[in-house]
Design a protein around this motif. Structure first.
Motif, short mmCIF file in Angstrom:
data_model
loop_
_atom_site.label_atom_id
_atom_site.label_comp_id
_atom_site.label_asym_id
_atom_site.label_seq_id
_atom_site.Cartn_x
_atom_site.Cartn_y
_atom_site.Cartn_z
N THR A 24 -2.24 20.94 -0.65
CA THR A 24 -3.07 19.74 -0.75
C THR A 24 -2.14 18.56 -0.47
O THR A 24 -1.05 18.50 -1.04
N HIS A 65 -1.25 12.39 -2.40
CA HIS A 65 -2.19 11.26 -2.44
C HIS A 65 -2.27 10.72 -3.86
O HIS A 65 -1.81 11.38 -4.79
N ASP A 119 -5.44 9.03 -6.39
CA ASP A 119 -6.89 9.02 -6.35
C ASP A 119 -7.46 7.61 -6.18
O ASP A 119 -8.61 7.45 -5.78
N TRP A 164 -7.54 18.36 -14.68
CA TRP A 164 -7.38 19.52 -13.78
C TRP A 164 -7.18 20.73 -14.69
O TRP A 164 -6.12 20.87 -15.31
N HIS A 168 -4.32 13.17 -15.05
CA HIS A 168 -3.52 12.21 -14.28
C HIS A 168 -4.29 10.92 -14.04
O HIS A 168 -5.52 10.92 -13.89
N HIS A 205 0.07 12.80 -6.45
CA HIS A 205 0.15 14.23 -6.75
C HIS A 205 -0.14 15.04 -5.49
O HIS A 205 -0.68 14.53 -4.50
N ALA A 227 -0.51 19.61 -4.32
CA ALA A 227 -0.55 20.97 -4.87
C ALA A 227 -0.02 21.90 -3.79
O ALA A 227 -0.24 21.67 -2.59
N ARG A 270 -7.25 30.44 -6.58
CA ARG A 270 -6.84 29.51 -7.64
C ARG A 270 -8.05 28.66 -8.01
O ARG A 270 -8.39 27.72 -7.33
O1 LIG Z 1 -6.73 21.16 -6.61
C1 LIG Z 1 -6.11 20.61 -5.71
O2 LIG Z 1 -5.42 21.23 -4.90
C2 LIG Z 1 -6.15 19.11 -5.58
C3 LIG Z 1 -6.79 18.44 -6.75
C4 LIG Z 1 -6.59 16.98 -6.82
O3 LIG Z 1 -6.01 16.36 -5.97
C5 LIG Z 1 -7.12 16.28 -7.99
O4 LIG Z 1 -7.71 16.91 -8.87
O5 LIG Z 1 -6.98 15.04 -8.05
#
Ligand SMILES: O=C(O)CCC(=O)C(=O)O
Length: 328
Positions: free
Chosen positions: A167, A170, A172, A187, A252, A258, A260, A269
């Motif tokens: 991922t 970025h 949010d 999350w 977060h 963040h 992934a 997953r």
């Molecule tokens: O689950 C992911 O790979 C990305 C999730 C994400 O960016 C988020 O929850 O803000």
């Protein structure tokens, strides 16, 4: 040309995100995931199936989620300083497995390729509704954010299939079309997430986003993702990149950068996510394509208006007099 963009969203320079997103949110995820730099294509690690011992029934899971979580000493301070926190034992293994199976069912008809995602499940599914509106999850968010009255932006199932890639980096705040920094996302992995499965990882520091604010976004390729990781490395920012034990849940800030990892295991997953914001936030004046089909999450609301639709229930704190709180 990025194959996931329409003529309208592809128009202009690579950092021009002004056009509105004109596909659905599954198409949005396919586009967004294409902006991540790839990693090494190592062999998939075999991960055992989640335990299938006796599971709690749905009322028991709902009852569990109704119990507020006692924040460990220092958790709110760590969130305020770091921009994220990972908390242990937020859900029991049994509740996680019941939720995981439900999300598998709810995702059965999705078509996304690398990250199968779905939002707004709470409108139709009582278990997801109990989880995302729960005193436990929403209560933690309110305590971390230091706001009594939070609204739900949306829930999300985030299923990264075996072999699916990273991922992109970025924060949010770039995504949510809200004029507030008092926005928090949870999350919740529904199985343990070892390093090879691609845990969510976080750039430490509530102010770290300032270092990255001038990097030009790239709607076509992976240069933004690369630039963010280079800038973090050059500035010596610590990246928290740790496996999640079953029951660990992260929280977060909208300002926290963040990413992934790729899922290099043989099992999907599965994660239940949700985002909340302090009551009073408005939709920004000019939402962009990076917000996807945000009108699904905040319907009947125009740019500049308060984000307080019937799909944004108040999840913590006192309900407002005007009845816009609905569901608790
Ligand atoms: O689950 C992911 O790979 C990305 C999730 C994400 O960016 C988020 O929850 O803000």
């Amino acid at each position: 040309m990025n194959p996931h963009l329409s003529q309208a969203t592809a128009a202009g320079a690579a950092d021009d995100v002004a056009p509105a997103w004109d596909g659905d949110n599954e198409q949005w995820w396919d586009w967004y995931m294409s902006l991540a730099e790839g990693g090494p294509e190592t062999a998939l690690v075999d991960v055992p199936e989640p335990e299938s011992g006796p599971l709690p029934d749905e009322p028991a899971v709902i009852a569990e989620l109704a119990v507020p979580y006692e924040l460990p000493l220092g958790a709110a301070g760590a969130f305020a300083a770091d921009g994220f926190v990972v908390l242990p034992r937020v859900v029991t293994p049994g509740a996680a497995e019941v939720l995981r199976r439900r999300l598998v069912d709810l995702l059965a008809t999705t078509t996304g390729s690398s990250l199968r995602a779905r939002e707004m499940m709470w409108l139709e599914d009582p278990l997801v509704r109990a989880a995302v509106l729960s005193p436990r999850i929403a209560g933690i968010c309110a305590a971390l954010l230091g706001h009594d009255t939070l609204r739900l932006y949306h829930d999300s199932a985030l299923c990264k299939e075996p072999g699916a890639g990273r991922t992109p980096w970025h924060h949010d705040a770039h995504h949510f079309p809200l004029d507030s920094h008092d926005v928090i996302s949870t999350w919740m992995p529904l199985q343990a997430v070892p390093a090879a499965m691609g845990p969510l990882s976080f750039a430490r520091g509530m102010d770290t986003w300032r270092l990255l604010a001038d990097l030009p976004f790239d709607k076509v390729g992976t240069s933004y993702d690369l630039r963010v990781s280079e800038a973090l490395r050059e500035a010596g920012v610590v990246v928290h990149d740790e496996p999640f034990a079953l029951g660990d849940v992260s929280f977060h800030s909208t300002l926290c950068f963040h990413t992934a990892g790729a899922n290099r295991t043989t099992r999907p997953r599965m994660v239940l996510g949700a985002t909340y914001y302090a009551d009073g936030a408005r939709v920004i004046d000019h939402p962009t394509m990076v917000s996807g089909d945000w009108r699904l999450f905040v319907p009947d609301t125009e740019p500049g208006q308060p984000a307080a639709s019937a799909r944004n229930p108040i999840v913590t704190g006192p309900l407002p007099d005007d009845g816009s709180g609905l569901v608790r």
